[in-house]
Scaffold this motif. Structure first.
Motif, mmCIF file in Angstrom:
data_model
loop_
_atom_site.group_PDB
_atom_site.id
_atom_site.type_symbol
_atom_site.label_atom_id
_atom_site.label_comp_id
_atom_site.label_asym_id
_atom_site.label_seq_id
_atom_site.Cartn_x
_atom_site.Cartn_y
_atom_site.Cartn_z
ATOM 1 N N ASP A 1 0.856 -1.187 0.000
ATOM 2 C CA ASP A 1 0.000 0.000 0.000
ATOM 3 C C ASP A 1 0.893 1.238 0.000
ATOM 4 O OD1 ASP A 1 -1.853 1.979 0.302
ATOM 5 O OD2 ASP A 1 -2.654 1.290 2.230
ATOM 6 N N GLN A 2 0.886 1.956 -1.114
ATOM 7 C CA GLN A 2 1.711 3.151 -1.249
ATOM 8 C C GLN A 2 0.858 4.425 -1.281
ATOM 9 O OE1 GLN A 2 5.040 3.216 -1.112
ATOM 10 N NE2 GLN A 2 5.057 0.990 -0.801
ATOM 11 N N VAL A 3 -0.332 4.327 -0.723
ATOM 12 C CA VAL A 3 -1.245 5.475 -0.692
ATOM 13 C C VAL A 3 -1.512 5.929 0.744
ATOM 14 C CG1 VAL A 3 -3.547 6.312 -1.289
ATOM 15 C CG2 VAL A 3 -2.336 4.782 -2.860
ATOM 16 N N HIS A 4 -1.829 4.983 1.611
ATOM 17 C CA HIS A 4 -2.177 5.316 2.995
ATOM 18 C C HIS A 4 -0.959 5.194 3.901
ATOM 19 C CE1 HIS A 4 -5.877 3.767 1.036
ATOM 20 N NE2 HIS A 4 -6.409 4.840 1.624
ATOM 21 N N THR A 5 -0.759 6.201 4.735
ATOM 22 C CA THR A 5 0.364 6.188 5.666
ATOM 23 C C THR A 5 -0.002 5.433 6.944
ATOM 24 O OG1 THR A 5 -0.321 8.286 6.665
ATOM 25 C CG2 THR A 5 1.190 8.395 4.789
ATOM 26 N N ASP A 6 1.034 4.949 7.636
ATOM 27 C CA ASP A 6 0.857 4.246 8.904
ATOM 28 C C ASP A 6 2.048 4.577 9.784
ATOM 29 O OD1 ASP A 6 0.310 2.622 11.015
ATOM 30 O OD2 ASP A 6 0.374 0.727 9.903
ATOM 31 N N LEU A 7 1.912 5.630 10.597
ATOM 32 C CA LEU A 7 3.037 6.110 11.398
ATOM 33 C C LEU A 7 3.474 5.106 12.458
ATOM 34 C CD1 LEU A 7 2.057 9.880 11.863
ATOM 35 C CD2 LEU A 7 3.604 8.860 10.192
ATOM 36 N N SER A 8 2.611 4.165 12.792
ATOM 37 C CA SER A 8 3.009 3.142 13.759
ATOM 38 C C SER A 8 4.064 2.203 13.185
ATOM 39 C CB SER A 8 1.784 2.334 14.211
ATOM 40 O OG SER A 8 1.241 1.592 13.123
ATOM 41 N N GLN A 9 4.195 2.200 11.847
ATOM 42 C CA GLN A 9 5.181 1.358 11.170
ATOM 43 C C GLN A 9 6.363 2.177 10.634
ATOM 44 O OE1 GLN A 9 4.834 -2.197 10.680
ATOM 45 N NE2 GLN A 9 3.317 -1.830 12.293
ATOM 46 N N ALA A 10 6.504 3.412 11.100
ATOM 47 C CA ALA A 10 7.521 4.311 10.552
ATOM 48 C C ALA A 10 8.936 3.889 10.952
ATOM 49 C CB ALA A 10 7.263 5.738 11.021
ATOM 50 N N ASN A 11 9.847 4.009 9.994
ATOM 51 C CA ASN A 11 11.281 3.812 10.207
ATOM 52 C C ASN A 11 11.643 2.449 10.802
ATOM 53 O OD1 ASN A 11 11.922 6.431 9.244
ATOM 54 N ND2 ASN A 11 11.490 7.322 11.254
ATOM 55 N N LEU A 12 10.954 1.426 10.357
ATOM 56 C CA LEU A 12 11.333 0.079 10.761
ATOM 57 C C LEU A 12 12.609 -0.326 10.033
ATOM 58 C CD1 LEU A 12 7.891 -1.795 10.786
ATOM 59 C CD2 LEU A 12 9.126 -0.781 12.728
ATOM 60 N N ALA A 13 13.496 -1.017 10.702
ATOM 61 C CA ALA A 13 14.787 -1.391 10.124
ATOM 62 C C ALA A 13 14.620 -2.495 9.082
ATOM 63 C CB ALA A 13 15.727 -1.856 11.226
ATOM 64 N N PRO A 14 15.563 -2.606 8.157
ATOM 65 C CA PRO A 14 15.517 -3.697 7.173
ATOM 66 C C PRO A 14 15.470 -5.055 7.867
ATOM 67 C CG PRO A 14 17.148 -2.078 6.544
ATOM 68 C CD PRO A 14 16.689 -1.695 7.916
ATOM 69 N N GLY A 15 14.682 -5.968 7.294
ATOM 70 C CA GLY A 15 14.545 -7.291 7.883
ATOM 71 C C GLY A 15 13.371 -7.406 8.829
ATOM 72 N N SER A 16 12.653 -6.296 9.049
ATOM 73 C CA SER A 16 11.461 -6.364 9.892
ATOM 74 C C SER A 16 10.416 -7.239 9.227
ATOM 75 C CB SER A 16 10.902 -4.958 10.127
ATOM 76 O OG SER A 16 11.867 -4.140 10.771
ATOM 77 N N PRO A 17 9.542 -7.883 9.996
ATOM 78 C CA PRO A 17 8.524 -8.769 9.412
ATOM 79 C C PRO A 17 7.693 -8.065 8.337
ATOM 80 C CG PRO A 17 8.582 -9.019 11.783
ATOM 81 C CD PRO A 17 9.488 -7.872 11.457
ATOM 82 N N GLY A 18 7.722 -8.605 7.111
ATOM 83 C CA GLY A 18 6.945 -8.045 6.008
ATOM 84 C C GLY A 18 7.607 -6.879 5.307
ATOM 85 N N HIS A 19 8.795 -6.464 5.765
ATOM 86 C CA HIS A 19 9.469 -5.297 5.176
ATOM 87 C C HIS A 19 10.947 -5.627 4.983
ATOM 88 C CE1 HIS A 19 5.812 -3.050 6.014
ATOM 89 N NE2 HIS A 19 5.889 -3.423 7.283
ATOM 90 N N ILE A 20 11.279 -6.113 3.799
ATOM 91 C CA ILE A 20 12.650 -6.558 3.530
ATOM 92 C C ILE A 20 13.650 -5.422 3.682
ATOM 93 C CG2 ILE A 20 14.172 -7.556 1.777
ATOM 94 C CD1 ILE A 20 11.708 -8.919 0.579
ATOM 95 N N LEU A 21 13.309 -4.255 3.143
ATOM 96 C CA LEU A 21 14.212 -3.092 3.215
ATOM 97 C C LEU A 21 13.797 -2.107 4.298
ATOM 98 C CD1 LEU A 21 14.883 -2.290 -0.572
ATOM 99 C CD2 LEU A 21 16.295 -3.604 1.023
ATOM 100 N N PRO B 1 0.582 11.009 -3.191
ATOM 101 C CA PRO B 1 1.387 9.874 -2.726
ATOM 102 C C PRO B 1 2.403 9.373 -3.747
ATOM 103 C CG PRO B 1 -0.754 9.101 -3.411
ATOM 104 C CD PRO B 1 -0.796 10.602 -3.522
ATOM 105 N N ALA B 2 2.430 9.952 -4.963
ATOM 106 C CA ALA B 2 3.463 9.570 -5.930
ATOM 107 C C ALA B 2 4.823 10.037 -5.416
ATOM 108 C CB ALA B 2 3.158 10.180 -7.291
ATOM 109 N N THR B 3 5.867 9.457 -5.928
ATOM 110 C CA THR B 3 7.213 9.830 -5.500
ATOM 111 C C THR B 3 8.210 9.460 -6.585
ATOM 112 O OG1 THR B 3 8.825 9.640 -3.697
ATOM 113 C CG2 THR B 3 7.697 7.617 -4.372
ATOM 114 N N ASP B 4 9.454 9.841 -6.400
ATOM 115 C CA ASP B 4 10.547 9.448 -7.299
ATOM 116 C C ASP B 4 11.783 9.235 -6.446
ATOM 117 O OD1 ASP B 4 12.164 12.085 -7.250
ATOM 118 O OD2 ASP B 4 10.162 12.752 -7.829
ATOM 119 N N TRP B 5 12.833 8.733 -7.069
ATOM 120 C CA TRP B 5 14.036 8.409 -6.303
ATOM 121 C C TRP B 5 14.649 9.641 -5.652
ATOM 122 C CZ3 TRP B 5 15.804 4.988 -10.913
ATOM 123 C CH2 TRP B 5 15.239 3.714 -10.785
#
Length: 299
Positions: free
Chosen positions: A58-78, A244-248
């Motif tokens: 989901d690249q539209v809705h934000t979820d601040l409870s999941q903010a800045n999780l480190a790589p390797g977190s469950p469901g978030h490879i990076l 919610p669009a973005t670029d590198w």
């Protein structure tokens, strides 16, 4: 009935000498960096456009409870971004925007610059003088300054970024093609076309542009690479595609804010992606330049 006898050493020239297209391919494929660039571009295109089908986020809705999780977190490879977006999915979405704007702006700039330079070089005289003075005047103004001013006045979007980047990027191909046209307009086949009543439009589109296609194609790859960098520059200055669009470039700009907090994963993936795609296009451009070089084809 008599039969023709071919003396040894006088076989058909087409069998003895590779065709122009074959020699071009041979020179290009002999360039390992160019082949590496092609492979990298194919992999990046697959990553950006096929990847979301495999790794749906989901690249539209934000979820601040999941903010800045480190790589390797469950469901978030990076890991995740500062707004809780999955970073891997964000990287794919940003790649689509960067590549689309870069490709479209580079192609548009090359197309317009090619036509401008071909017309200027073929007709010469006062036409060439006026058109080249316009080009020189535009070149005298820093491209980055123009991009920032226009992007600050107009709300950035994909279509707007494509137009404003192409508006400053056409100058280089225009000068290159103009130089080619000055040489080609005096060739025998162009003179013969004139004697048979051919007009300027036929000369430009049927003779000048097709015979300058090598220069045009090579320059186009560099224009695309430059356009992708321009997108990143503007985004880094805050003049990016609206969310919610973005670029590198936007991802890199947002990640810089958190580097002191140790969130290195916010800047390395988009930074590496920009370096890879720009380097790949430059390697391909170098390979094409060698492939279209007549002296190399005759070796």
């Amino acid at each position: 009935m008599s039969t023709a006898v071919i003396a040894p050493g006088h076989e058909d020239a087409d069998l003895a000498t590779p065709s122009l297209a074959r020699r071009t391919v041979q020179v290009f494929t002999g360039n390992k960096l160019a082949l590496t660039g092609v492979i990298v571009l194919v992999l990046l295109l697959a990553f950006c456009y096929i990847g979301p089908l495999v790794h749906s986020t989901d690249q539209v809705h934000t979820d601040l409870s999941q903010a800045n999780l480190a790589p390797g977190s469950p469901g978030h490879i990076l890991g995740t971004t500062d707004l809780g977006y999955d970073l891997l999915g964000r990287l794919m979405l940003a790649g689509q925007s960067s590549l689309e704007v870069g490709l479209a702006a580079g192609l548009l700039a090359t197309l317009f610059g090619t036509l401008w330079g071909a017309v200027s070089g073929y007709f010469g005289g006062w036409t060439d003088a006026v058109m080249m003075r316009v080009t020189d005047a535009a070149l005298a103004i820093p491209a980055m300054f123009l991009l920032v001013v226009v992007a600050a006045i107009i709300t950035p979007s994909k279509s707007v970024l494509i137009v404003i980047i192409a508006a400053v990027a056409w100058l280089s191909p225009a000068r290159l093609v103009r130089g080619e046209a000055l040489s080609l307009r005096d060739r025998e086949y162009v003179q013969a076309m004139r004697m048979m009543g051919g007009g300027g439009a036929r000369a430009v589109f049927r003779h000048i542009v097709p015979n300058a296609i090598g220069t045009v194609i090579v320059n186009c790859t560099f224009q695309i690479a430059d356009a992708i960098l321009y997108v990143s520059y503007l985004a880094f200055l805050g003049l990016s595609i609206p969310p919610p669009a973005t670029d590198w470039g936007s991802m890199l700009s947002s990640g810089i804010t958190y580097t002191q907090n140790g969130y290195w994963w916010l800047i390395f993936p988009p930074g590496i992606a920009i370096v890879l795609v720009v380097g790949a296009f430059n390697f391909v451009g170098d390979g094409l330049r060698d492939a279209f070089e007549v002296r190399l084809q005759k070796k």
